[in-house]
Motif scaffolding. Structure first.
Motif, PDB file in Angstrom:
ATOM      1  N   ILE A  27       0.841  -1.198   0.000  1.00  0.00           N
ATOM      2  CA  ILE A  27       0.000   0.000   0.000  1.00  0.00           C
ATOM      3  C   ILE A  27       0.874   1.246   0.000  1.00  0.00           C
ATOM      4  N   ASP A  28       1.950   1.237   0.778  1.00  0.00           N
ATOM      5  CA  ASP A  28       2.875   2.373   0.786  1.00  0.00           C
ATOM      6  C   ASP A  28       3.497   2.586  -0.589  1.00  0.00           C
ATOM      7  N   SER A  29       3.893   1.515  -1.227  1.00  0.00           N
ATOM      8  CA  SER A  29       4.491   1.615  -2.566  1.00  0.00           C
ATOM      9  C   SER A  29       3.496   2.182  -3.573  1.00  0.00           C
ATOM     10  N   LEU A  30       2.265   1.725  -3.495  1.00  0.00           N
ATOM     11  CA  LEU A  30       1.242   2.236  -4.417  1.00  0.00           C
ATOM     12  C   LEU A  30       0.964   3.713  -4.170  1.00  0.00           C
ATOM     13  N   ASN A  31       0.914   4.112  -2.909  1.00  0.00           N
ATOM     14  CA  ASN A  31       0.715   5.533  -2.585  1.00  0.00           C
ATOM     15  C   ASN A  31       1.884   6.372  -3.081  1.00  0.00           C
ATOM     16  N   ASN A  32       3.095   5.865  -2.960  1.00  0.00           N
ATOM     17  CA  ASN A  32       4.262   6.587  -3.474  1.00  0.00           C
ATOM     18  C   ASN A  32       4.206   6.708  -4.989  1.00  0.00           C
ATOM     19  N   THR A  33       3.685   5.694  -5.657  1.00  0.00           N
ATOM     20  CA  THR A  33       3.534   5.751  -7.104  1.00  0.00           C
ATOM     21  C   THR A  33       2.575   6.865  -7.505  1.00  0.00           C
ATOM     22  N   LEU A  34       1.521   7.060  -6.719  1.00  0.00           N
ATOM     23  CA  LEU A  34       0.562   8.123  -7.018  1.00  0.00           C
ATOM     24  C   LEU A  34       1.190   9.506  -6.888  1.00  0.00           C
ATOM     25  N   LYS A  35       2.194   9.642  -6.037  1.00  0.00           N
ATOM     26  CA  LYS A  35       2.855  10.938  -5.853  1.00  0.00           C
ATOM     27  C   LYS A  35       3.728  11.306  -7.039  1.00  0.00           C
ATOM     28  N   ALA A  36       4.161  10.315  -7.800  1.00  0.00           N
ATOM     29  CA  ALA A  36       5.008  10.556  -8.966  1.00  0.00           C
ATOM     30  C   ALA A  36       4.140  10.995 -10.144  1.00  0.00           C
ATOM     31  N   LYS A  37       4.796  11.579 -11.131  1.00  0.00           N
ATOM     32  CA  LYS A  37       4.084  11.954 -12.355  1.00  0.00           C
ATOM     33  C   LYS A  37       3.972  10.718 -13.234  1.00  0.00           C
ATOM     34  N   ILE A  38       2.752  10.205 -13.358  1.00  0.00           N
ATOM     35  CA  ILE A  38       2.497   9.028 -14.190  1.00  0.00           C
ATOM     36  C   ILE A  38       1.296   9.311 -15.080  1.00  0.00           C
ATOM     37  N   ALA A  39       1.177   8.541 -16.127  1.00  0.00           N
ATOM     38  CA  ALA A  39       0.061   8.702 -17.064  1.00  0.00           C
ATOM     39  C   ALA A  39      -1.267   8.430 -16.365  1.00  0.00           C
ATOM     40  N   ASP A  40      -2.304   9.057 -16.870  1.00  0.00           N
ATOM     41  CA  ASP A  40      -3.631   8.887 -16.272  1.00  0.00           C
ATOM     42  C   ASP A  40      -4.076   7.433 -16.258  1.00  0.00           C
ATOM     43  N   SER A  41      -3.781   6.707 -17.335  1.00  0.00           N
ATOM     44  CA  SER A  41      -4.196   5.305 -17.387  1.00  0.00           C
ATOM     45  C   SER A  41      -3.464   4.487 -16.312  1.00  0.00           C
ATOM     46  N   SER A  42      -2.217   4.814 -16.054  1.00  0.00           N
ATOM     47  CA  SER A  42      -1.467   4.122 -15.001  1.00  0.00           C
ATOM     48  C   SER A  42      -2.007   4.488 -13.630  1.00  0.00           C
ATOM     49  N   ARG A  43      -2.392   5.740 -13.471  1.00  0.00           N
ATOM     50  CA  ARG A  43      -2.947   6.205 -12.203  1.00  0.00           C
ATOM     51  C   ARG A  43      -4.243   5.448 -11.869  1.00  0.00           C
ATOM     52  N   VAL A  44      -5.060   5.213 -12.881  1.00  0.00           N
ATOM     53  CA  VAL A  44      -6.308   4.457 -12.679  1.00  0.00           C
ATOM     54  C   VAL A  44      -5.994   3.045 -12.193  1.00  0.00           C
ATOM     55  N   LEU A  45      -4.985   2.419 -12.787  1.00  0.00           N
ATOM     56  CA  LEU A  45      -4.600   1.064 -12.373  1.00  0.00           C
ATOM     57  C   LEU A  45      -4.064   1.035 -10.944  1.00  0.00           C
ATOM     58  N   VAL A  46      -3.352   2.078 -10.554  1.00  0.00           N
ATOM     59  CA  VAL A  46      -2.832   2.146  -9.183  1.00  0.00           C
ATOM     60  C   VAL A  46      -3.999   2.284  -8.203  1.00  0.00           C
ATOM     61  N   TYR A  47      -4.966   3.130  -8.531  1.00  0.00           N
ATOM     62  CA  TYR A  47      -6.149   3.256  -7.663  1.00  0.00           C
ATOM     63  C   TYR A  47      -6.892   1.923  -7.557  1.00  0.00           C
ATOM     64  N   GLU A  48      -6.965   1.199  -8.658  1.00  0.00           N
ATOM     65  CA  GLU A  48      -7.614  -0.109  -8.631  1.00  0.00           C
ATOM     66  C   GLU A  48      -6.872  -1.071  -7.695  1.00  0.00           C
ATOM     67  N   GLN A  49      -5.551  -1.083  -7.775  1.00  0.00           N
ATOM     68  CA  GLN A  49      -4.755  -1.952  -6.914  1.00  0.00           C
ATOM     69  C   GLN A  49      -4.894  -1.559  -5.445  1.00  0.00           C
ATOM     70  N   LEU A  50      -4.916  -0.269  -5.169  1.00  0.00           N
ATOM     71  CA  LEU A  50      -5.115   0.190  -3.788  1.00  0.00           C
ATOM     72  C   LEU A  50      -6.475  -0.274  -3.260  1.00  0.00           C
ATOM     73  N   ALA A  51      -7.498  -0.130  -4.067  1.00  0.00           N
ATOM     74  CA  ALA A  51      -8.836  -0.564  -3.652  1.00  0.00           C
ATOM     75  C   ALA A  51      -8.846  -2.063  -3.381  1.00  0.00           C
ATOM     76  N   PHE A  52      -8.200  -2.834  -4.242  1.00  0.00           N
ATOM     77  CA  PHE A  52      -8.149  -4.278  -4.068  1.00  0.00           C
ATOM     78  C   PHE A  52      -7.405  -4.657  -2.783  1.00  0.00           C
ATOM     79  N   GLN A  53      -6.292  -3.999  -2.506  1.00  0.00           N
ATOM     80  CA  GLN A  53      -5.492  -4.305  -1.321  1.00  0.00           C
ATOM     81  C   GLN A  53      -6.247  -3.983  -0.026  1.00  0.00           C
ATOM     82  N   LEU A  54      -7.098  -2.978  -0.066  1.00  0.00           N
ATOM     83  CA  LEU A  54      -7.773  -2.503   1.147  1.00  0.00           C
ATOM     84  C   LEU A  54      -9.189  -3.029   1.335  1.00  0.00           C
TER      85      LEU A  54
END
Length: 71
Positions: A27-54
């Protein structure tokens, strides 16, 4: 017989603790990924993974991440 029971119980609890700790680092790694500049499509996938983990431990927070990913 009791020794075997206690040994199995100890190993089970220890493994559960290790798995629980790994989830926090994911979860910490995924949150750190959100802080970086990433493409919108990648950001959506990170939010999906965070939701799944929690979803099992913090369902309200998981729902917030899922809704944010849909926006």
């Amino acid at each position: 017989m009791k020794l075997t029971y206690y040994l199995i119980l100890f190993v089970s609890v220890f493994q559960f603790h290790l798995l629980k700790g790994q989830q926090g680092t994911t979860i910490d790694s995924l949150n750190n990924t959100l802080k970086a500049k990433i493409a919108d499509s990648s950001r959506v996938l990170v939010y999906e993974q965070l939701a799944f983990q929690l979803m099992n431990n913090k369902p309200q927070k998981a729902l917030e991440y899922a809704q944010t990913g849909l926006e």
